[in-house]
Enzyme design. Structure first.
Site, PDB file in Angstrom:
ATOM      1  N   ASP A  36       0.863  -1.184   0.000  1.00 60.52           N
ATOM      2  CA  ASP A  36       0.000   0.000   0.000  1.00 60.52           C
ATOM      3  C   ASP A  36       0.896   1.229   0.000  1.00 60.52           C
ATOM      4  OD1 ASP A  36      -2.341   1.657   0.252  1.00 60.52           O
ATOM      5  OD2 ASP A  36      -3.308   0.012   1.328  1.00 60.52           O
ATOM      6  N   SER A 144     -15.765  -5.535  -9.399  1.00 57.10           N
ATOM      7  CA  SER A 144     -16.868  -4.848  -8.736  1.00 57.10           C
ATOM      8  C   SER A 144     -18.134  -5.131  -9.532  1.00 57.10           C
ATOM      9  CB  SER A 144     -16.613  -3.336  -8.698  1.00 57.10           C
ATOM     10  OG  SER A 144     -17.774  -2.626  -8.317  1.00 57.10           O
ATOM     11  N   TYR A 157     -15.058   4.518 -13.648  1.00 54.40           N
ATOM     12  CA  TYR A 157     -14.983   3.362 -12.767  1.00 54.40           C
ATOM     13  C   TYR A 157     -15.563   2.124 -13.442  1.00 54.40           C
ATOM     14  CZ  TYR A 157     -15.029   0.812  -8.316  1.00 54.40           C
ATOM     15  OH  TYR A 157     -14.804  -0.094  -7.315  1.00 54.40           O
ATOM     16  N   LYS A 161     -13.319  -1.294 -14.188  1.00 51.02           N
ATOM     17  CA  LYS A 161     -13.642  -2.581 -13.583  1.00 51.02           C
ATOM     18  C   LYS A 161     -14.122  -3.592 -14.636  1.00 51.02           C
ATOM     19  CE  LYS A 161     -12.438  -1.762  -9.396  1.00 51.02           C
ATOM     20  NZ  LYS A 161     -11.293  -2.493  -8.806  1.00 51.02           N
TER      21      LYS A 161
END
Length: 254
Positions: A36, A144, A157, A161
């Site tokens: 991360d 997603s 988005y 995805k």
């Protein structure tokens, strides 16, 4: 102990779904490299690696990693290889930036593609290069339900995805014969900062109306995404390849 002695990488592992995945993997006997930008997650509290190692010493490592940097992904996989050999790669890191299509900017386009698509493509590549030497491994890509159905205002988005979902199918076909299983997980509206802060759904009057569209009549929890990842990473799913596992409380009903 479904993942005993396995070595895993979880990108975006300091917060939200990623943190829950790291916790679940360690609970099932794995050693986890948490990648991360910051060790402290967005929710605050004890950084995940500190928390994991306090309970099970030596089960987690933190690597600061910008997943949109290919050389950083290569270095990340090298950490797992030097720890004993990468068994499981979870390409979880992702961001959500909303822009109406009429106002969409090139800068946002590239940012979303770099983090949500490029990182998965090259993260999978680096993982596969390591795994193919041992003729085994598992790659799990975090997609997603937004990659399965389009919604106005979420073009960036949805597109990113959707790309990850089709990439998963392609990789499953190409890497399956080499002993590497590739699948993706498609969460619905989960109780993470993405749905509390980035796109305020949970805790808002408008957002709470979405509950009526979810047969489970509640928001999903990161631990439930983690359970799906444990299944796909384990031998329980040894004949599961190239699939999209939907974890959405029945929202899409597909």
């Amino acid at each position: 102990m479904l993942l005993r002695d396995k070595i895993a990488i979880v990108t975006g592992g300091a917060s939200g779904n990623g943190r829950a995945i790291a916790e679940a993997f360690v609970a099932q006997g794995a050693r986890v490299v948490v990648a991360d930008l910051q060790a402290a997650g967005r929710e605050g509290g004890t950084p995940i690696v500190e928390a994991l190692n306090a309970a099970t010493p030596g089960s987690a490592k933190f690597v600061q990693c910008n997943v949109s940097d290919v050389s950083a992904l290569e270095d990340l996989v090298a950490v797992a290889e030097n720890w004993g050999g990468l068994d499981i790669m979870v390409n979880n890191a992702g961001i959500l930036l909303k822009e109406p299509i009429l106002d969409a900017t090139e800068a946002t386009f590239h940012r979303m593609q770099d983090v949500n698509v490029k990182s998965v493509f090259f993260g999978s590549q680096m993982a596969a290069r390591a795994m193919v030497k041992r003729k085994r491994g598992v790659i799990i890509n975090m997609c997603s339900i937004a990659g399965m159905r389009g919604t106005g205002g979420f073009a960036h988005y949805n597109m990113s995805k959707g790309a990850v979902r089709l990439l998963t199918y392609s990789l499953a076909d190409e890497l399956g014969p080499l002993g590497i299983r590739v699948n993706n997980v498609n969460p619905g509206i989960m109780r993470t900062q993405m749905n509390i802060v980035d796109d305020p759904v949970i805790g808002t009057e408008t957002g709470e109306g979405y509950l009526d569209m979810i047969p489970a009549r509640r928001w999903g929890e990161p631990s439930e995404v983690a359970d799906a990842c444990v299944y796909l990473a384990s031998d329980l799913a040894k004949y599961v390849m190239g699939t999209s596992l939907v974890v959405d409380g029945g929202y899409l009903r597909i």
